[in-house]
Write an enzyme that holds these catalytic residues in place. Sequence first.
Site, PDB file in Angstrom:
ATOM      1  N   GLU A   1      84.646  57.838  50.297  1.00  0.00           N
ATOM      2  CA  GLU A   1      84.791  56.865  51.375  1.00  0.00           C
ATOM      3  C   GLU A   1      85.987  55.924  51.204  1.00  0.00           C
ATOM      4  OE1 GLU A   1      82.844  56.469  53.998  1.00  0.00           O
ATOM      5  OE2 GLU A   1      81.013  57.595  53.536  1.00  0.00           O
TER       6      GLU A   1
ATOM      7  N   SER B   1      22.362  43.504  28.705  1.00  0.00           N
ATOM      8  CA  SER B   1      22.384  43.005  27.319  1.00  0.00           C
ATOM      9  C   SER B   1      23.786  42.819  26.762  1.00  0.00           C
ATOM     10  CB  SER B   1      21.649  43.984  26.416  1.00  0.00           C
ATOM     11  OG  SER B   1      20.303  44.058  26.775  1.00  0.00           O
TER      12      SER B   1
END
Length: 779
Positions: free
Chosen positions: A90, A351
Amino acid sequence: MDDQPRRIFNARFVLSSVLAGLLLSLVVLIAANHLAPLPVHHLRPEPSTVALDRHGGLLRAFLAPDDMWRIRTHYEDIPPCLENAVLGYEDQYFRRHFGVNPVSVARAAMVDLLEGRFAQGASTITMQLARLMEPKDRTLAGKIVEVFRAFQLEWRFSKNEILSHYFNLAPYGGNIVGVGAASRIYFNKEPHQLSLGEAALLAAIPNSPNTLRPDRHPRRALRARNKVLRLLAARGRVTREQLEEALSEPVPGRRYAMPFEAPHLTRDLKLQYPGEKRLETTLDPSLQHLAEVMLRRHLKPLRPRGIANGAVVIIENGVRELRALAGSYDFFDFRHQGQVNGATAPRSPGSALKPFVYALGMQHGLVSPRSLLYDIPVNYSGYQPLNYDRRFHGPVSVEEALVRSLNVPAVSLDAALKENGLYYFLKDAGLSTLPEIRDHYGLSLVLGGCEVTLLELANLYAGLAEGGRFRPCRWLESQPRFTSEPLLDPGVCYLLTEILTELRRPDFPSTWERFTDIPKVAWKTGTSYGHRDAWSVGYTPRYTIGVWVGSFDGKGAPELVGAEAAAPVLFSLFSALEDPAGTAWFSRPDNVKSRRVCSVSGMPAGPHCPSTEEELHVPGLSPHRVCDIHQVIQVDKETGKRLCPHCRIGRDYEERVIEKWPARMAAWMEKNGYPLDPVPEHFPRCTRIASGDGPVIVSPPDGSELKIRPGAPLRYQKIFLDASVSNLTRTVYWFLDGQLVFSGSPAEKVFILPAPGAHTLLCMDDEGRSTRSRFTVHP
Ligand SMILES: [Zn+2]
Ligand SMILES: [Zn+2]
């Protein structure tokens, strides 16, 4: 001759005109910059929220508010091949120009003039960024604004910053914006993992995102990619070999789905931190995977039996960071509320809190591992705890009471701890699910009469693994590293850990009994009331793991037992994580010492204890009273009666060791067939009243207010007289308001008819020791 000064004048004029022009342009530019400032906020549109694992890998991404995928990528994470491909294709002179490339502008202008249209080839990356930032029509005016913006961008940002913005704003088709999202969705990779061929494709797509996206138009995408690659080779930016290799790479024909790991935690964190776009968690991807796989594997056979869900958390001790959180069987199982996070849903722990009661008992000097607790019926102002098997076991050691998960000893110990008991400890340790005051829970707190989350429960156990330091667990890197003062002594934690590693116990999963190479783990299980929740939490020096199994609709199932539904997941995980042979275990703290205790009472051995055994304890914390169950009595040789110091004077006697149990315990043992050596009665001719434990009136308690129910016959409303006496007592005498109402064995049940009014009850044993209880009967 007069030409010379004029020429100088002309040269000066031209020079100053140019300078003035430049100055004017500068002023215009500065003014324009002020009038039309760079819309910087357009450079950073709201990104996708990402959740990362501890190594920075993507766990999950969420669409940005405008339904776009934007995964922000730092310039450092852009691979050189991608920068090379984009600039080579580009904008070759990007590093040298000032936003606009005059050569290509001139060339483009020529083409424009010749062809009568606007070409786009002149755009630099900076100008493309300007267009991405502020989309404009392709008109001359638009182009001028673009050039102006390019100047502004170059003025404001470094080259790397401009590139970074470009890579984050470039369009890749559909709702994919930026290389972070594009490399994930097209290649299932992080940008830094891209190959040259992939980089070339990403360089090509932004030119025409909707016609070049490879998932829709793979052939066009391939052609565009190869054009980029050939141009790069022609411009000498890649070698021949690199070109050939990149050309042979296939182009992806579909989109990859974004990762969807740890869905419960990542969703909850996104809701909890709405402004945070980067959730850097402490999760370990391989442990997370392991937790999910193991949970699924164990839940699958349980699902047909109505057990739909489960959750697992793994915490790394020492750093106290969450490494894995599996919140349900399947996040997408809508029928069973799979989106509920089982690790943070408050549930009854059964428990599972008991170990902390015993730890507190040891911390506050009430017990040590071999101490005896009394598993016999008790009544705490109307609250009568029962064991799981609805039976009582008499005298049991702390170790036994804990590994057998007995209820009565745990409740009794918590009652004896008073203000030092479980409730305030849990508050101090940071449990967030106890909103009510202590009395609201009462003693049933010990048995799971409250709610906890799996994550907080596991984190409590991590406090034991860290020698008594209870602090919050971190799951985000942004959270502080919490420190805390220890709530429990490291020695106490060590003693408790030793008890919790015992394998021969009822809550060891039966499916694991045939395994021999089980890594050493300290663990405890829990089953909530009505079999609604099965729990198992365990730890080694390195990890604490919590497992919950149940259904989000709260339905119970007979198979929902901590030992069988949850513990196998725990053991599978530890087997995968820890080497049974090579894992280092906790080292014994210096303050833990060994001592000899009485085999019967568990108290430090005295001279009369017939047998002794080894016990680990913490000197200074552990109880140190010498065994008082084994006592010596003097027996008269002539009559066989027991003598006291008063009556033995002048008589011929021998000494004998007997077991002397506390009154309540002795009475229970007597009634339940425990063999107690018969103790001879006191020498009848002795006139001295013995000292020591007299009877303790249990029913009716002193100060009782009783009421006669109208309409019911009195014989159904009898008052039960009950007293605990020592096992030396053969006979008890009950007096009501001075009248003898009963004499006989302490094991016999005694009842009286109620009569309105205030009464005094007296119970006396055969040595003349007595106790009084006053009660009132209301008509
Ligand atoms: Zn003893
Ligand atoms: Zn005597």
